[in-house]
Every structure is written in structure tokens, then in C-alpha cells.
Write a protein that holds these residues in place. Structure first.
Motif, PDB file in Angstrom:
ATOM      1  N   MET A  38      11.883   1.164   1.551  1.00  0.00           N
ATOM      2  CA  MET A  38      12.406   1.112   2.914  1.00  0.00           C
ATOM      3  C   MET A  38      11.727   0.032   3.747  1.00  0.00           C
ATOM      4  O   MET A  38      12.359  -0.621   4.580  1.00  0.00           O
ATOM      5  CB  MET A  38      12.256   2.470   3.589  1.00  0.00           C
ATOM      6  CG  MET A  38      13.169   3.553   3.049  1.00  0.00           C
ATOM      7  SD  MET A  38      14.934   3.168   3.292  1.00  0.00           S
ATOM      8  CE  MET A  38      15.397   2.581   1.655  1.00  0.00           C
ATOM      9  N   ILE A  39      10.419  -0.169   3.517  1.00  0.00           N
ATOM     10  CA  ILE A  39       9.716  -1.233   4.246  1.00  0.00           C
ATOM     11  C   ILE A  39      10.282  -2.600   3.864  1.00  0.00           C
ATOM     12  O   ILE A  39      10.533  -3.450   4.726  1.00  0.00           O
ATOM     13  CB  ILE A  39       8.200  -1.168   3.960  1.00  0.00           C
ATOM     14  CG1 ILE A  39       7.592   0.067   4.623  1.00  0.00           C
ATOM     15  CG2 ILE A  39       7.501  -2.428   4.483  1.00  0.00           C
ATOM     16  CD1 ILE A  39       6.135   0.295   4.267  1.00  0.00           C
ATOM     17  N   THR A  40      10.485  -2.825   2.573  1.00  0.00           N
ATOM     18  CA  THR A  40      11.040  -4.110   2.142  1.00  0.00           C
ATOM     19  C   THR A  40      12.461  -4.296   2.658  1.00  0.00           C
ATOM     20  O   THR A  40      12.849  -5.408   3.032  1.00  0.00           O
ATOM     21  CB  THR A  40      11.025  -4.221   0.608  1.00  0.00           C
ATOM     22  OG1 THR A  40      11.722  -3.096   0.026  1.00  0.00           O
ATOM     23  CG2 THR A  40       9.597  -4.238   0.077  1.00  0.00           C
ATOM     24  N   LEU A  41      13.238  -3.227   2.701  1.00  0.00           N
ATOM     25  CA  LEU A  41      14.602  -3.324   3.231  1.00  0.00           C
ATOM     26  C   LEU A  41      14.583  -3.672   4.714  1.00  0.00           C
ATOM     27  O   LEU A  41      15.356  -4.524   5.171  1.00  0.00           O
ATOM     28  CB  LEU A  41      15.342  -2.004   3.014  1.00  0.00           C
ATOM     29  CG  LEU A  41      16.765  -1.920   3.592  1.00  0.00           C
ATOM     30  CD1 LEU A  41      17.665  -2.981   2.976  1.00  0.00           C
ATOM     31  CD2 LEU A  41      17.355  -0.532   3.362  1.00  0.00           C
ATOM     32  N   ARG A  88       0.820  -1.221   0.000  1.00  0.00           N
ATOM     33  CA  ARG A  88       0.000   0.000   0.000  1.00  0.00           C
ATOM     34  C   ARG A  88       0.850   1.266   0.000  1.00  0.00           C
ATOM     35  O   ARG A  88       0.315   2.371  -0.041  1.00  0.00           O
ATOM     36  CB  ARG A  88      -0.943  -0.001   1.212  1.00  0.00           C
ATOM     37  CG  ARG A  88      -1.933  -1.145   1.184  1.00  0.00           C
ATOM     38  CD  ARG A  88      -2.874  -1.111   2.366  1.00  0.00           C
ATOM     39  NE  ARG A  88      -3.724  -2.292   2.392  1.00  0.00           N
ATOM     40  CZ  ARG A  88      -4.840  -2.451   1.686  1.00  0.00           C
ATOM     41  NH1 ARG A  88      -5.237  -1.479   0.878  1.00  0.00           N
ATOM     42  NH2 ARG A  88      -5.553  -3.554   1.768  1.00  0.00           N
ATOM     43  N   ARG A  89       2.143   1.102   0.073  1.00  0.00           N
ATOM     44  CA  ARG A  89       3.050   2.249   0.028  1.00  0.00           C
ATOM     45  C   ARG A  89       3.749   2.274  -1.322  1.00  0.00           C
ATOM     46  O   ARG A  89       3.874   1.253  -1.988  1.00  0.00           O
ATOM     47  CB  ARG A  89       4.080   2.171   1.159  1.00  0.00           C
ATOM     48  CG  ARG A  89       3.451   2.204   2.555  1.00  0.00           C
ATOM     49  CD  ARG A  89       2.819   3.562   2.839  1.00  0.00           C
ATOM     50  NE  ARG A  89       2.199   3.605   4.159  1.00  0.00           N
ATOM     51  CZ  ARG A  89       0.925   3.379   4.398  1.00  0.00           C
ATOM     52  NH1 ARG A  89       0.107   3.066   3.394  1.00  0.00           N
ATOM     53  NH2 ARG A  89       0.435   3.430   5.619  1.00  0.00           N
ATOM     54  N   ASP A  93      -4.058  -2.269  -5.821  1.00  0.00           N
ATOM     55  CA  ASP A  93      -3.343  -2.932  -4.728  1.00  0.00           C
ATOM     56  C   ASP A  93      -3.407  -4.449  -4.865  1.00  0.00           C
ATOM     57  O   ASP A  93      -2.429  -5.153  -4.595  1.00  0.00           O
ATOM     58  CB  ASP A  93      -3.918  -2.505  -3.376  1.00  0.00           C
ATOM     59  CG  ASP A  93      -3.536  -1.080  -3.007  1.00  0.00           C
ATOM     60  OD1 ASP A  93      -2.568  -0.565  -3.604  1.00  0.00           O
ATOM     61  OD2 ASP A  93      -4.188  -0.488  -2.141  1.00  0.00           O
ATOM     62  N   LYS A  94      -4.544  -4.960  -5.295  1.00  0.00           N
ATOM     63  CA  LYS A  94      -4.690  -6.400  -5.465  1.00  0.00           C
ATOM     64  C   LYS A  94      -3.774  -6.914  -6.568  1.00  0.00           C
ATOM     65  O   LYS A  94      -3.090  -7.936  -6.401  1.00  0.00           O
ATOM     66  CB  LYS A  94      -6.143  -6.743  -5.790  1.00  0.00           C
ATOM     67  CG  LYS A  94      -6.398  -8.228  -5.992  1.00  0.00           C
ATOM     68  CD  LYS A  94      -7.864  -8.487  -6.310  1.00  0.00           C
ATOM     69  CE  LYS A  94      -8.099  -9.980  -6.548  1.00  0.00           C
ATOM     70  NZ  LYS A  94      -9.540 -10.245  -6.861  1.00  0.00           N
ATOM     71  N   PHE A  95      -3.747  -6.210  -7.691  1.00  0.00           N
ATOM     72  CA  PHE A  95      -2.888  -6.622  -8.798  1.00  0.00           C
ATOM     73  C   PHE A  95      -1.410  -6.553  -8.406  1.00  0.00           C
ATOM     74  O   PHE A  95      -0.623  -7.451  -8.735  1.00  0.00           O
ATOM     75  CB  PHE A  95      -3.152  -5.749 -10.033  1.00  0.00           C
ATOM     76  CG  PHE A  95      -4.322  -6.200 -10.855  1.00  0.00           C
ATOM     77  CD1 PHE A  95      -4.160  -7.109 -11.881  1.00  0.00           C
ATOM     78  CD2 PHE A  95      -5.602  -5.726 -10.591  1.00  0.00           C
ATOM     79  CE1 PHE A  95      -5.242  -7.537 -12.637  1.00  0.00           C
ATOM     80  CE2 PHE A  95      -6.681  -6.147 -11.338  1.00  0.00           C
ATOM     81  CZ  PHE A  95      -6.511  -7.056 -12.369  1.00  0.00           C
ATOM     82  N   LYS A  96      -1.029  -5.490  -7.717  1.00  0.00           N
ATOM     83  CA  LYS A  96       0.367  -5.351  -7.288  1.00  0.00           C
ATOM     84  C   LYS A  96       0.737  -6.434  -6.283  1.00  0.00           C
ATOM     85  O   LYS A  96       1.864  -6.947  -6.303  1.00  0.00           O
ATOM     86  CB  LYS A  96       0.597  -3.960  -6.697  1.00  0.00           C
ATOM     87  CG  LYS A  96       0.570  -2.844  -7.729  1.00  0.00           C
ATOM     88  CD  LYS A  96       1.055  -1.529  -7.175  1.00  0.00           C
ATOM     89  CE  LYS A  96       0.084  -0.942  -6.173  1.00  0.00           C
ATOM     90  NZ  LYS A  96       0.511   0.408  -5.725  1.00  0.00           N
ATOM     91  N   HIS A  97      -0.190  -6.767  -5.406  1.00  0.00           N
ATOM     92  CA  HIS A  97       0.076  -7.809  -4.411  1.00  0.00           C
ATOM     93  C   HIS A  97       0.294  -9.161  -5.080  1.00  0.00           C
ATOM     94  O   HIS A  97       1.226  -9.901  -4.729  1.00  0.00           O
ATOM     95  CB  HIS A  97      -1.092  -7.889  -3.424  1.00  0.00           C
ATOM     96  CG  HIS A  97      -0.789  -8.703  -2.215  1.00  0.00           C
ATOM     97  ND1 HIS A  97      -1.752  -9.127  -1.340  1.00  0.00           N
ATOM     98  CD2 HIS A  97       0.385  -9.202  -1.725  1.00  0.00           C
ATOM     99  CE1 HIS A  97      -1.207  -9.833  -0.367  1.00  0.00           C
ATOM    100  NE2 HIS A  97       0.096  -9.895  -0.590  1.00  0.00           N
TER     101      HIS A  97
END
Length: 333
Positions: free
Chosen positions: A135-138, A127-128, A225-229
Motif C-alpha cells: 500500500m505504501i508503494t501504491l 521497514r514494512r 532491512d539493508k539487504f532488502k533496501h
């Protein structure tokens, strides 16, 4: 009125015909490039190229292709893809060595674990956008790194060593270099073709629409968001497939596989080869792995050389090697 309708219909048909011709041309070009790639994989061992080196190239090429699905076709920069690559390597290594699973089951388990981890991470990060997503993934990747360092079953700084390659389906002994090479080549080619199918599917077209203009895609009724997820989970699972395969190739899962520098390397591979191209990550991974292999005697200078090449690429070849080649030939690669 009828004349206007007739003209509009003619223009539409002409546009559709032109688009179909372009699609067929792209398909032919990529089919030829794929045949060349397969021919190189077949000829390399016959020409004396070290099989383990080629298997390493294929593992990292699949990893880069998986990462490119996120960055090149969705527009999401992840600084934590090493958690899927290295996490799956640990799971596969542990499953093969401690649980005694056959290689195909160990790799499948590693791939599934990476997909599940990608689903969980995606719920938190997807969602970001922009630097916040990166940064969240890192941060989450660093959590996986410290878990891999501290957990009792990961071997700490030594990693999991002596991972048995085992027998494929209980029949084919993968300790034979030729059998292992063919096995890795099949995994790489299957993963590559799957990614290409995703990119050129209606699902892939929606992903590219979200990358180009997310608000407009949302206004058309797509749940961005669903497609990106979903894309994130696919990318994570394929990165896990690459990491699981690498663990069996080198019979080792180590902290290097989950370190933040591994996430940086896959970014470099993708950008060097060509962001948003099908064959770009393969070329980028080949160049980086070749440099690491043949310039290893230079020690830390390899990193400096990689940095210099990256700067030159950004300044002079912004579309990457394959991107610039495709622009020169006016072909989509």
C-alpha cells in the motif's frame, strides 16, 4: 573417534559433491535456455516478426525480471513499480528531446533517476511488510502519477511525444530499425544476465534466506532491512532501464507508463510466467504483450481475457508457465 570423524567428513564431501553437480546441471540447463532465447531474438526479424513488437516484448520482459527480483527472491510485493518504469521514461524522453542528450546518456540518466527514486521510496517503505509495504508503494506511485499529470514539462495527458532516437555514441543512427533492435536486444540481454548474476551471488542467497525466514536470517547476523533496501534499489533501477528504453523505442513517454494498471500488469506477467524463476518473467511478458498486440481489435475484452487467464493460471498452474515446465522436466529454469 577417528572413525566417526572420517565418516562425517565423507558424508560432508558427498553432500558437497552432490550440491556441486546439481549447480552444474542447473547452469547447463539455463545456459541452453539462454542460447535458445538469443536464437529467437536473432531469428524473429528474419522470420518477418515486426521489430517494434519484439522490442516492446524485450522492454517489458526486462521490467518483469526487475520486478521478479523483488517479489520472487525477496518476497516483497510492490504495487508501485510503474513509478520507476514510467518515471524513468519521462526523464529519458525529456533529456533526449529537450536537452538533446544522446540516447545512451538519456537512458543512463533515466536509469539513475529510477535508482535514486527507489532509494528514497525504499527508505520509507522497506521497514514494512505484506500489505503495508504494498500500500505504501501504491500510494507513492500515485503521487508520481499525479506529478506526471500536473508538471509543466511532462506534457500532461499528451505526454512527451516525438522523442528523437538520436545517434548512439554520436555514430550509430538509431532511427534505423535494425540498429535500434540490436541496441534494445543488447540492453535486455545485459539486464537479464545481471539479474541472474545477482540471484546466484552470495547476496542473492541472502535475499532468498530473508524471504524464507527473515527472523532466522537476522539471528545469523544479516541486516535484513539493508539487504532488502539494496535489492529494492537494484530492482527500481532496472525497471527504470526498461522504461527509458521503451521511451526511445516508441518515441513517447505517457501517463500509461506511470498508471497503477502498469504495476498490475507487471505483477500478472511475473505470476503468469513463474514467480521466483529466471526465465518466467520473460515468458509472462511475451504472453501478455502478444495478447495486447494481436487482440487489440477486441478493445476492453483484452482485459477480460487477461483476467480469465490469470484465474486459470492461479487455479491450475500455480507455479506459472516456466515453474510448471521446470517441475515437469525436473529442471530449474
Amino acid at each position: 573417534m577417528n572413525a566417526v570423524t572420517s565418516n562425517s567428513s565423507s558424508v560432508y564431501q558427498a553432500g558437497a559433491a552432490a550440491q556441486a553437480a546439481t549447480s552444474q546441471g542447473v547452469a547447463r540447463t539455463q545456459r541452453a535456455a539462454f542460447i535458445i532465447m538469443v536464437a529467437i531474438l536473432v531469428a524473429a526479424p528474419l522470420l518477418g516478426v515486426y521489430p517494434v513488437f519484439m522490442m516492446k516484448v524485450m522492454c517489458f520482459a526486462l521490467f518483469a525480471c526487475a520486478f521478479n527480483l523483488m517479489l520472487g527472491y525477496v518476497g516483497l510485493l510492490s504495487f508501485g513499480h510503474a513509478m520507476f518504469f514510467g518515471g524513468a521514461a519521462y526523464v529519458s524522453a525529456h533529456a533526449a528531446k529537450v536537452w538533446g542528450l544522446t540516447p545512451e546518456l538519456a537512458i543512463l540518466l533515466g536509469t539513475l533517476s529510477a535508482g535514486v527514486l527507489g532509494w528514497v521510496v525504499g527508505l520509507l517503505a522497506i521497514r514494512r511488510q505484506g500489505i503495508y509495504f504494498a500500500m505504501i508503494t501504491l500510494a507513492l506511485a500515485q503521487m508520481i502519477f499525479f506529478f506526471s499529470l500536473q508538471a509543466p514539462f511532462t506534457g500532461g495527458e499528451d505526454g512527451i511525444q516525438g522523442v528523437p532516437r538520436g545517434k548512439l555514441f554520436g555514430l550509430i543512427d538509431l532511427s534505423n530499425p535494425t540498429a535500434m533492435y540490436i541496441f534494445v536486444a543488447v540492453i535486455f540481454l545485459a539486464g537479464f544476465l545481471f539479474i541472474r548474476r545477482v540471484v546466484y551471488s552470495p547476496f542473492g542467497q541472502v535475499l532468498q534466506a530473508i524471504r524464507e525466514n527473515e527472523p532466522r536470517a537476522i539471528s545469523l547476523g544479516y541486516d535484513a532491512d539493508k539487504f532488502k533496501h539494496i535489492a529494492f534499489v537494484i530492482s527500481a533501477a532496472l525497471a527504470g532501464l526498461a522504461g527509458s528504453t521503451k521511451a526511445l523505442v516508441f518515441q513517447l513517454a505517457s501517463l500509461t507508463d506511470v498508471h497503477w494498471s502498469m504495476s498490475g500488469e507487471v505483477v500478472l506477467m511475473t505470476l503468469l510466467g513463474g514467480l521466483g524463476t529466471i526465465f518466467g518473467p520473460v515468458i509472462g511478458a511475451t504472453v501478455i504483450v502478444t495478447m495486447q498486440n494481436y487482440l487489440a481489435e477486441l478493445g476492453a475484452w483484452v482485459t477480460v481475457i487477461q483476467g480469465a487467464i490469470f484465474v486459470v493460471c492461479v487455479l491450475l498452474f500455480r507455479r506459472g508457465i516456466i515453474g510448471e515446465l521446470g517441475a515437469l522436466l525436473k529442471k530449474s529454469l
